[in-house]
Structure formats: C-alpha cells, structure tokens
Design a protein around this motif. Structure first.
Motif, PDB file in Angstrom:
ATOM      1  N   UNK A   1      -3.455  17.010  -4.571  1.00  0.00           N
ATOM      2  CA  UNK A   1      -2.117  17.068  -5.137  1.00  0.00           C
ATOM      3  C   UNK A   1      -1.044  16.547  -4.207  1.00  0.00           C
ATOM      4  N   UNK A   2      -1.384  15.588  -3.365  1.00  0.00           N
ATOM      5  CA  UNK A   2      -0.440  15.009  -2.405  1.00  0.00           C
ATOM      6  C   UNK A   2       0.108  13.716  -2.982  1.00  0.00           C
ATOM      7  N   UNK A   3       1.414  13.563  -2.936  1.00  0.00           N
ATOM      8  CA  UNK A   3       2.029  12.365  -3.494  1.00  0.00           C
ATOM      9  C   UNK A   3       1.642  11.140  -2.667  1.00  0.00           C
ATOM     10  N   UNK A   4       1.447  10.035  -3.366  1.00  0.00           N
ATOM     11  CA  UNK A   4       1.000   8.824  -2.680  1.00  0.00           C
ATOM     12  C   UNK A   4       2.096   8.195  -1.845  1.00  0.00           C
ATOM     13  N   UNK A   5       3.283   8.047  -2.417  1.00  0.00           N
ATOM     14  CA  UNK A   5       4.359   7.379  -1.708  1.00  0.00           C
ATOM     15  C   UNK A   5       5.077   8.374  -0.817  1.00  0.00           C
ATOM     16  N   UNK A   6       5.274   8.008   0.423  1.00  0.00           N
ATOM     17  CA  UNK A   6       5.938   8.885   1.392  1.00  0.00           C
ATOM     18  C   UNK A   6       7.437   8.651   1.348  1.00  0.00           C
ATOM     19  N   UNK A   7       8.209   9.748   1.330  1.00  0.00           N
ATOM     20  CA  UNK A   7       9.656   9.678   1.301  1.00  0.00           C
ATOM     21  C   UNK A   7      10.228   9.953   2.692  1.00  0.00           C
ATOM     22  N   UNK A   8      11.414   9.451   2.930  1.00  0.00           N
ATOM     23  CA  UNK A   8      12.066   9.659   4.218  1.00  0.00           C
ATOM     24  C   UNK A   8      13.560   9.469   4.057  1.00  0.00           C
ATOM     25  N   UNK A   9      14.320  10.369   4.683  1.00  0.00           N
ATOM     26  CA  UNK A   9      15.778  10.227   4.683  1.00  0.00           C
ATOM     27  C   UNK A   9      16.249   9.221   5.717  1.00  0.00           C
TER      28      UNK A   9
ATOM     29  N   UNK B   1       0.852  -1.190   0.000  1.00  0.00           N
ATOM     30  CA  UNK B   1       0.000   0.000   0.000  1.00  0.00           C
ATOM     31  C   UNK B   1       0.881   1.230   0.000  1.00  0.00           C
ATOM     32  N   UNK B   2       0.643   2.116  -0.923  1.00  0.00           N
ATOM     33  CA  UNK B   2       1.407   3.339  -0.940  1.00  0.00           C
ATOM     34  C   UNK B   2       0.936   4.294   0.149  1.00  0.00           C
ATOM     35  N   UNK B   3      -0.266   4.060   0.667  1.00  0.00           N
ATOM     36  CA  UNK B   3      -0.771   4.852   1.785  1.00  0.00           C
ATOM     37  C   UNK B   3      -0.745   4.015   3.040  1.00  0.00           C
ATOM     38  N   UNK B   4      -0.717   4.707   4.217  1.00  0.00           N
ATOM     39  CA  UNK B   4      -0.751   3.969   5.467  1.00  0.00           C
ATOM     40  C   UNK B   4      -2.133   3.408   5.749  1.00  0.00           C
ATOM     41  N   UNK B   5      -3.166   4.055   5.215  1.00  0.00           N
ATOM     42  CA  UNK B   5      -4.521   3.680   5.554  1.00  0.00           C
ATOM     43  C   UNK B   5      -4.993   2.487   4.758  1.00  0.00           C
TER      44      UNK B   5
END
Length: 325
Positions: free
Chosen positions: A54-62, A36-40
């Motif tokens: 306009x929110x990107x589906x996949x969440x990025x993190x460093x 799931x690209x979303x947490x929900x």
C-alpha cells in the motif's frame, strides 16, 4: 545525467548549454523526465512490492530544488535497487522538510526486504536539543515476525571451548602421516561417483564433499597439534570482554577512557594545559573508583552481616558491625 540530453539536443541542432549543473535548451531550463515512478531499476518487482504494502509509487516532496547531489542520490538508488522512504511511507506522505523547514536533506533509504518491516516513518518537529538545523527522523520497524539470527553470542561466563593447537611447520611430516588414508580413499570414490553426471551435482552434494574434506583435515590437525580447553568470558554491550569487577561500572569506564585520552595528549604535546588536565582527570578517576569500590564493599558487608543477624554502621572510612538485640 544531463549529458545524454545535452548531446541529443546538439544533434537536433538546438541551442543547448550547461550552466551550474543545469541544462538549458533554447533558453529554457531542461527538467529531467520522471520516466520511473520508483528510484529503482527493477520496476515490475518494485511496483508489486509497493502495491502489496500500500505504498504510493510517486514520491512527494515539499523541496522542489534539484541539484547534482540529489541526482546522484537518485542514480545511486537506481543502481542498487533501493527506496527512499521520505514522501512515500507512513506519516510523511507529503515529503516534510528536514532542514530549516525548507529543504529535504535527511533521508531514510532501504531495500524492498526492509519495507515489509516498516510500520511508520515520520519527520518529527525540530528540536534544538538534537541538532542545530536538522529535524529528527522516526522509523518504526516491526521485527516480531523475523527469524532469529543464527549468530549465538555467548553472554555466560565460564563456558569452556575446545580448540586445536596452532600450526607448527616443523610437524608437517607428522601431519601428513596422521591423515586418514582410508577416509581419503572413500572420499575420492564418493567424489568420482557423484561427478559421473555433473548435472546431478547440486549444492547439498558440494556441501557434503566440503564437510568430508574438512573433517579429514581437522582430525589430522587434532592428532598432530593436540587440543586445549580455553575458558571464554563472553562479551558485553561495549564490545569488549565482560567485566567481572562489579564495582567497575559504566561511569568508571568512561572516566578511565577520559584519563587515558588526557595522558596521550600530554605525552604528545607536553604543555602545561594538558598537564593540568591530566592531573584533574586522574584525580576524578581515582575518586570515582574509590567511591564505587566503597559502595560495593558496603553492600557486601551488609549482606554478610544480615546473614548472621548483625547490622553495620558506616562512619567515613570505618565500618562497624554490631549485633542486633
């Protein structure tokens, strides 16, 4: 969350074992698939919300480290249909670190309804003024289009409200006698008429019946226990009743709170340190209270003197009034 994959690997007769919250299959660390690209869990609805805003589906993190707490957080978001804003919204689309410039441990989480109000989200640069290792988070909401709450907080003093007297068990028989029999008969007829066809009963019908029952009971209580008028004073930002002593400001309230805390500590422990602390707090509280009272008194005398064409001179503990020439 790793147990189903561990069990499946064992059924496939693969060498699998768990070590320090990590799963190893055939000697390689197993990474949870990003199905799931979303947490929900409500994927279709969430994708529509994201695409519309306009929110990107996949969440990025460093921060690429994954542990049990992070997996539990993702599972919590899935169970409650919530979003993580970090690495997805506003100026934080890259997933900036929030602690020690290396890890992401501070999050902004919301439901889909709140996303419509979000204008920007960002992780601000670290400042030792706010925290030892954590970066401040900035969340900007636009509430101009939201509906006004139905909660009406009384901030004006002196408003009179009417209340019904308290219930008295000794007046039960009198309460029963004061019930309006005619209203009850009409209410029963109304209920029987409306419930002949249960499919036609909607929320408005139920609300109407409940309101009628409430009025019958309250009218009987009003005739039995009487009414009284109580003067309400509203509430201030501190959560208590409004203070009608103009001189008792926030600083006085803070010093009084510190004095009462010192008093409780002295009563509990009774040591010399707490006794000296209590004396110091009492002295500070009295000095501040006297200064605030003197200040508001001086303003009062200045106003009175100005209204009659006079002027005052404040010398220490004396106030001298003299006429202007």
């Amino acid at each position: 969350m790793l147990w189903p994959y561990f069990k499946q690997a064992r059924e496939d007769k693969k060498k699998a074992y768990l070590k320090r919250d990590k799963l190893f299959i055939d000697g390689n660390e197993f990474i949870l698939p990003d199905d799931d690209e979303m947490e929900t869990n409500d994927g279709k609805k969430n994708y529509e919300t994201q695409d519309k805003l306009g929110i990107q589906r996949k969440r990025h993190s460093t921060d690429l480290n994954v542990n049990t707490y992070g997996r539990k957080l993702i599972q919590f978001c899935k169970n409650n249909n919530m979003y993580i804003m970090n690495g997805r919204i506003g100026n934080d689309e890259v997933g900036k670190p929030t602690s020690k410039n290396t890890s992401v441990v501070d999050y902004a989480i919301s439901t889909a309804d709140v996303l419509y109000l979000v204008e920007n989200f960002d992780v601000l640069p670290f400042s030792s003024l706010y925290s030892d290792i954590h970066c401040p988070l900035e969340l900007v909401l636009n509430c101009s289009n939201t509906k006004q709450s139905n909660v009406n907080i009384n901030v004006e003093s002196g408003e009179n409200n009417t209340y019904i007297g308290k219930w008295n068990h000794d007046q039960v028989n009198e309460y029963k006698e004061n019930l309006d029999k005619e209203s009850i008969s009409q209410l029963l007829s109304f209920i029987m008429t409306k419930t002949e066809n249960v499919q036609n009963v909607d929320k408005n019908t139920i609300d109407e019946i409940v309101n009628e029952i409430r009025d019958v009971l309250l009218n009987s209580a009003r005739n039995t226990f009487g009414e009284f008028v109580q003067k309400t004073y509203g509430f201030d930002y501190t959560g208590g009743k409004q203070n009608h002593r103009d001189w008792f400001n926030t600083e006085c309230r803070r010093e009084r709170r510190a004095f009462r805390k010192s008093k409780r500590l002295y009563k509990r422990y009774g040591s010399r340190i707490f006794k000296e602390r209590l004396r110091r707090r009492l002295r500070l509280f009295k000095e501040l209270r006297f200064a605030c009272l003197t200040h508001i008194t001086l303003i009062y005398y200045e106003t009175c003197a100005w209204s009659v064409g006079m002027q005052i001179l404040h010398t220490g503990s004396r106030i001298i009034m003299f006429e202007l020439t």
